[in-house]
Scaffold this motif. Sequence first.
Motif, PDB file in Angstrom:
ATOM      1  N   SER A   1       0.835  -1.206   0.000  1.00  0.00           N
ATOM      2  CA  SER A   1       0.000   0.000   0.000  1.00  0.00           C
ATOM      3  C   SER A   1       0.866   1.251   0.000  1.00  0.00           C
ATOM      4  O   SER A   1       0.527   2.241  -0.658  1.00  0.00           O
ATOM      5  CB  SER A   1      -0.920   0.007   1.227  1.00  0.00           C
ATOM      6  OG  SER A   1      -1.671  -1.177   1.264  1.00  0.00           O
TER       7      SER A   1
ATOM      8  N   ASP B   1      -6.896  -1.443  -3.663  1.00  0.00           N
ATOM      9  CA  ASP B   1      -6.145  -2.174  -2.643  1.00  0.00           C
ATOM     10  C   ASP B   1      -7.036  -3.246  -2.012  1.00  0.00           C
ATOM     11  O   ASP B   1      -8.232  -3.046  -1.851  1.00  0.00           O
ATOM     12  CB  ASP B   1      -5.668  -1.179  -1.564  1.00  0.00           C
ATOM     13  CG  ASP B   1      -4.366  -1.640  -0.911  1.00  0.00           C
ATOM     14  OD1 ASP B   1      -3.973  -2.795  -1.108  1.00  0.00           O
ATOM     15  OD2 ASP B   1      -3.746  -0.812  -0.202  1.00  0.00           O
ATOM     16  N   GLU B   2      -6.426  -4.353  -1.648  1.00  0.00           N
ATOM     17  CA  GLU B   2      -7.115  -5.461  -0.969  1.00  0.00           C
ATOM     18  C   GLU B   2      -8.271  -6.028  -1.786  1.00  0.00           C
ATOM     19  O   GLU B   2      -9.305  -6.403  -1.248  1.00  0.00           O
ATOM     20  CB  GLU B   2      -7.622  -5.023   0.426  1.00  0.00           C
ATOM     21  CG  GLU B   2      -6.511  -4.600   1.379  1.00  0.00           C
ATOM     22  CD  GLU B   2      -5.595  -5.743   1.822  1.00  0.00           C
ATOM     23  OE1 GLU B   2      -5.735  -6.872   1.308  1.00  0.00           O
ATOM     24  OE2 GLU B   2      -4.724  -5.490   2.659  1.00  0.00           O
TER      25      GLU B   2
HETATM   26 MG   LIG Z   1      -1.799  -2.965   2.350  1.00  0.00          MG
END
Ligand SMILES: [Mg+2]
Length: 387
Positions: free
Chosen positions: A47, A150-151
């Motif tokens: 991230s 993200d994720e």
């Molecule tokens: Mg992350």
Amino acid sequence: MCISNKIGPPVEGEDFFGREKEICKANRLLDRNHSLLLSAPRRIGKSSLAKRLIEEKKRQGWKCVYIDLEETTTEDGFLRLVIEAFKKNGVWKQFAEGMSKGLTSVLDRIEKVSLGPVDFNLGKREEQEDLYKNLKELIKHDEDTFIVVDELTLFLGLLNKNEKGVEKVAFILNWLRSLRQVSQTKVRWLFCGSVGLRNFTSTINLGYTINDLTEFGLDELTHEEAVGLLTGLCKSEDMDMSCELVDYTLDKLHWNIPYFIQVIFSKLAEEYDGEITGENIDMAYNKLCSENYLSTWSERLTEYREYEVPARQILKSLSTQPTGMEREAMMNILMTGQEVSKIEEVDYILSKVLEMLENDGYILKKESVRTFRSPLLRDYWYNKFVQ
Ligand SMILES: [Mg+2]
Ligand SMILES: Nc1ncnc2c1ncn2[C@@H]1O[C@H](COP(=O)(O)OP(=O)(O)OP(=O)(O)O)[C@@H](O)[C@H]1O
């Protein structure tokens, strides 16, 4: 300004250290219109890297969007996050003469989304398909844009557990793919996830939906970067640490991911009384093994679903064997208490579990032997689950 000790959230600005080579490579790929898949071990700095790339691209005048899917568990939530993030960053087209009624109506709802709940009629499949088709048309595809999701795997994994889960996952992956396939689009994507998205999509036969993404790897810091990070942190707190002790610390960690360097530094800083000795470093290391800084590695095993229990069995055994284990010994552990007829099934489960644990950076395979990738994680595991 200088770097400060951050443990947990992604680091930004002055706190982001190193990774020049990776940034340069990612920049080059994005400039050449590649969309990327960053699927790397836990806590390696995915991230943070994504956010740094956003800073770079913003400076070059690109529109940038960061969507963290850890914030949602539902399809509705996904849609809302995407709509709001695109709206905030000017990715949606404006109202224009001659726009179809369908598009105008969706744009109208997009305008209202930040004011309160807006019904997007997700109930019926045809209406949903129409909506997503309209959303695709409303994206400005002719402006340089960088979208980080993200994720993604974490979110899709949760969605997959719902009724008709695979269908829902397939729908979203196909929609995202169709956005990347718009002719001459200048929108580039970066998908980040700890658990391999490729593993996940292939187990539900959706591998084709991400085949156009360029794989982007991220591993530990180089030795120079690791030295630079630890020395920089010491400097920021006015702490003296000799080159020998910096090397001693990094050797002890062995796997030099920035998170480990940050956490061991925080322990050293807590006890600092004017000098650092080898003994202080050993003590800081031992504290990490008995505290909760590494608990995320255990918590995230729930993402392994039906593979969580065998994964835990393997990790527990490996934590008692610093020199590592052969596959046969692991099979024996998983077969304990099982009927002989289960051998093929268990063998398959073991392959799957080992692949996932390797992808996520828990373990490492050298010739035929598997060990924990990080002695720190191994000692933590032993302390927590064996001793
Ligand atoms: Mg992350
Ligand atoms: N480039 C960096 N410079 C300094 N510290 C870093 C860097 N990258 C990561 N870290 C450290 O690692 C921690 C986790 O970083 P980040 O959230 O980016 O990792 P991640 O791979 O996205 O983690 P997760 O698997 O939990 O999503 C940060 O809080 C920081 O302590």
